[in-house]
Enzyme design. Structure first.
Site, mmCIF file in Angstrom:
data_model
loop_
_atom_site.group_PDB
_atom_site.id
_atom_site.type_symbol
_atom_site.label_atom_id
_atom_site.label_comp_id
_atom_site.label_asym_id
_atom_site.label_seq_id
_atom_site.Cartn_x
_atom_site.Cartn_y
_atom_site.Cartn_z
ATOM 1 N N CYS A 13 14.255 25.888 52.026
ATOM 2 C CA CYS A 13 13.808 24.498 52.062
ATOM 3 C C CYS A 13 14.986 23.598 52.389
ATOM 4 C CB CYS A 13 13.175 24.081 50.737
ATOM 5 S SG CYS A 13 14.369 24.003 49.385
ATOM 6 N N CYS A 16 17.970 23.750 50.198
ATOM 7 C CA CYS A 16 18.874 24.884 50.471
ATOM 8 C C CYS A 16 19.892 24.489 51.530
ATOM 9 C CB CYS A 16 18.094 26.095 50.987
ATOM 10 S SG CYS A 16 16.913 26.806 49.858
ATOM 11 N N ASP A 426 23.951 3.763 87.988
ATOM 12 C CA ASP A 426 24.874 3.798 89.118
ATOM 13 C C ASP A 426 24.022 3.980 90.369
ATOM 14 O OD1 ASP A 426 27.416 4.160 90.518
ATOM 15 O OD2 ASP A 426 26.765 6.241 90.739
#
Length: 737
Positions: A13, A16, A426
């Site tokens: 989870c 953890c 650009d």
């Protein structure tokens, strides 16, 4: 500093992954650690003078997890098969256990020798054996839970471990009392509860694992895209080899219907290739001698021989896989919020469970009721869905981006792309293809036009600028021989200088005239050429202008549509160019773009970005990734229109490997959908816990609403499934777009 990605086992989870991440970042010598729950790995940047991989793996072990070594590729088939067999066996055992323990409650036929009232001992021993089997099956959960509690990083396993062991020990105690003669307590055994809780946790994880595998499909496809074998040419003979046997410089053969084995350059033949796995472009690409081929691309219709250039981990595919995996190990700000909440959530749940247990005893409730409520709170509050809410959505979106020719280097891009107020484009090579051609020549010298262009083209051949390519193409098309060039010098943003045919020539834009104090007598000619949309190249010899050359570019077919779509979603496009203002206005008018900044040097582009950022604008910069590197690096999001072959060297945050500006619109759309999906996931995860914890505490018992540990574990699984299904819906939404 060195960087390594380790495969981690034992994470279940967000608490953890968050706990491990915090623990690693506290260690001396680790500069930065980022742990990914879905990919089950940890990206760690460390000081190699202080630490080794072995030492880092010891840190992982001390934190309660296991390192499986360096993360190399995604291959979970064998593990999944083993898990599937185990899961099927325990599904059957769970059904039998539920029948034995609860069948008589709903008037199902009772197994004679397991009747709890007539054969109490048989009944209890069978339940105990089943329970021990399930505890062995879920021992990894219990072990990890208590390890993480010891190392002060409690997680979902901690909640489950405490709940299961408490329920099991309480049942053992009641079993002891039954043997002592108190047979009424046979109905107070909760062996089946602890067993079914483990089963439902394993069910949830099995579903999670399948969903995680689905989210990494795009990366798996990239890993598997290259063929296992290839054909090399040695002394005129063909030889079948594995990819590991190919060396840089080897000559390989690729026939129609075969895949290119490694990145290389065609030295003989021509063919059309499917490069959609890299570029997202379904149209076959024509390739001939001198063109590059990418490992994994499919040869449609020809025969080629090519020289191996990039092999193994240096190949384009490997670079992309590495970047995508690294991107999943960076955390979007919204993910960090979820991790922080999870870090506080589990200790709070444990405290709530303990307080509820104590209060139940104080107000006179039975020990059985108190302990059942305690276990129910721990199980129902497991933050599985909270842990999956963000990473699953991020992985799905990044995988889809990669398969559509949008390569993202950091997860935060998926959160931030939707924030763009302004996109700076650009002109050359971005809004246009950068495939320039000489359109008009004004010759004021005594030289013939061909001789003039031979000198200019020879000097221009020494530069990689698109304008230089236009002159080189002109020489090749007209079969004009290039001259030897001496004393070449590149003046960034202005032009070039070189000596050819014993004549020193200055070539550049109008700014180069000011740089060398050269009088411009041809401003009218410049205006005439600019009015036709030409970029103007000045040719100077002996401080006198000897020629004006107009160079035209081809506008990308999708540019106008992209600019219109940006305005529709209220994002302002700005064109920047080194061309003079007259030329820029002609291009801008054709494109329908209102804001232009002309006569800009490459180094000045970053100043434009800074100025917009000072105005509190969120700036996306889109360039070719070469001259635009400073501006790309300083912008909030840098987007490079790139061929996809120099990915590792690119300074941008996002690389459009398909060379298609429509991908910018797609990226912004994916960003919006991803964040919306994550917010939905987080809402349902928090809503679930906000609703279920009070129910588990028994606050709604007066209204006839309550649950036990088994129902709590099932509810936890359903919450995870809700998040998973919502995330997979994101995949379909993006595909439809």
């Amino acid at each position: 500093m060195k960087k390594i990605i380790l495969s981690i086992d034992g994470m279940t989870c967000s608490a953890c992954s968050n706990g491990l991440e915090k623990y690693l970042n506290k260690q001396d010598g680790i500069k930065n650690a980022s742990v990914n729950l879905v990919m089950a790995n940890a990206s760690i940047e460390y000081d190699e003078s202080k630490l080794t991989q072995t030492k880092i793996e010891e840190f992982v072990k001390k934190a309660g997890f296991k390192s499986l070594g360096e993360f190399k590729k995604i291959n979970t088939n064998k593990k999944n098969k083993k898990e599937k067999v185990k899961f099927i066996i325990f599904t059957v055992l769970a059904i039998i256990l539920m029948y034995i323990s609860m069948g008589h409650m709903i008037n199902l036929p009772v197994i004679p020798f397991l009747d709890p009232h007539k054969f109490t001992t048989n009944y209890m021993i069978v339940l105990l054996v089943f329970s021990i089997c399930f505890i062995i099956y879920g021992f990894d959960i219990i072990r990890n839970g208590y390890k993480n509690l010891i190392y002060k990083t409690p997680n979902m396993d901690t909640l489950v471990g405490i709940g299961v062991i408490t329920s099991f020990l309480y049942s053992l105690y009641n079993m002891y009392l039954v043997f002592k003669g108190n047979t009424d307590l046979v109905m107070n055994l909760y062996f089946e509860s602890s067993s079914i809780v483990i089963y439902f946790i394993k069910l949830g994880r099995y579903i999670d694992r399948l969903s995680k595998d689905k989210t990494t499909e795009a990366i798996q496809k990239l890993v598997k895209i290259t063929p296992n074998t290839a054909v090399i040419k040695v002394d005129g003979k063909l030889k079948n080899v594995t990819l590991d046997e190919i060396n840089k410089g080897d000559i390989l053969v690729c026939k129609s219907g075969e895949k290119v084995a490694v990145d290389g350059e065609i030295i003989e033949g021509k063919a059309h290739f499917d490069e959609s796995f890299i570029t997202g472009e379904s149209k076959p690409q024509a390739k001939e001698i001198g063109n590059k081929v990418i490992a994994g691309s499919l040869n449609y219709d020809g025969y080629i021989e090519y020289k191996a250039e990039k092999i193994g981990k240096d190949s384009t595919v490997s670079e992309i896989v590495k970047l995508v995996v690294e991107a999943t190990n960076t955390k979007a700000p919204i993910a960090k919020v979820a991790d922080k909440v999870s870090g506080y959530f589990i200790p709070i749940v444990i405290i709530i469970a303990i307080l509820t247990f104590i209060i139940y005893l104080i107000i006179g409730q039975s020990f059985e009721t108190a302990i059942t409520t305690f276990v129910t709170i721990l199980v129902v509050a497991c933050p599985c869905s909270l842990g999956l809410a963000t990473p699953l959505a991020i992985i799905v979106s990044e995988g889809l981006c990669a398969s559509n020719g949008i390569l993202i280097k950091k997860s935060e891009i998926l959160e931030n792309a939707q924030k763009a107020d302004v996109i700076i484009f650009d002109k050359t090579g971005t809004l246009t293809y950068g495939k320039l051609k000489i359109s008009e020549i004004r010759n004021f010298s005594d030289m013939k036009e061909e001789q003039l262009l031979q000198i200019v083209g020879s000097i221009e051949s020494k530069t990689t600028h698109p304008i230089g390519k236009a002159f080189v193409d002109y020489l090749e098309e007209n079969k004009i021989e290039k001259l030897e060039v001496k004393e070449f010098e590149n003046i960034t943003g202005y032009g070039i200088i070189g000596k050819a045919n014993n004549q020193k020539i200055i070539i550049g834009n109008s700014k180069i005239l000011d740089n060398y104090n050269i009088e411009n007598k041809y401003k009218q000619e410049e205006k005439e050429l600019a009015s036709k949309g030409n970029s103007i190249v000045y040719v100077v010899q002996d401080n006198k202008i000897i020629s004006l050359i107009g160079v035209n570019d081809i506008i990308r077919t999708e540019t106008k549509e992209v600019l219109r779509n940006l305005l529709t979603i209220k994002i302002e496009p700005i064109m920047v160019t080194g061309d003079n203002e007259d030329t820029a206005k002609v291009i801008a008018k054709e494109l329908g773009i209102t804001k232009i900044i002309a006569g800009v040097l490459p180094k000045e582009k970053s100043n434009i970005v800074k100025q917009l950022q000072k105005e509190n604008k969120f700036v996306m910069m889109c360039g070719d990734g070469i001259n635009d590197s400073p501006a790309l690096a300083i912008s909030n999001i840098g987007v490079s229109v790139n061929s996809g072959t120099d990915i590792a060297m690119d300074s941008a945050d996002v690389i459009l490997t398909n060379n298609n500006l429509n991908s910018i619109i797609k990226l912004i759309n994916i960003s919006k959908k991803t964040i919306k999906n994550i917010k939905q996931n987080l809402f349902w995860a928090f809503f679930y816990n906000s609703l279920m914890i009070p129910i588990a505490m028994g606050l709604l018992k007066p209204f006839g609403i309550f649950i036990n540990p088994m129902i709590a574990s099932l509810a936890m699984v359903l919450s995870s499934i809700t998040v998973i299904l919502n995330t997979l819906r994101l995949k379909n939404i993006i595909k439809r777009k």
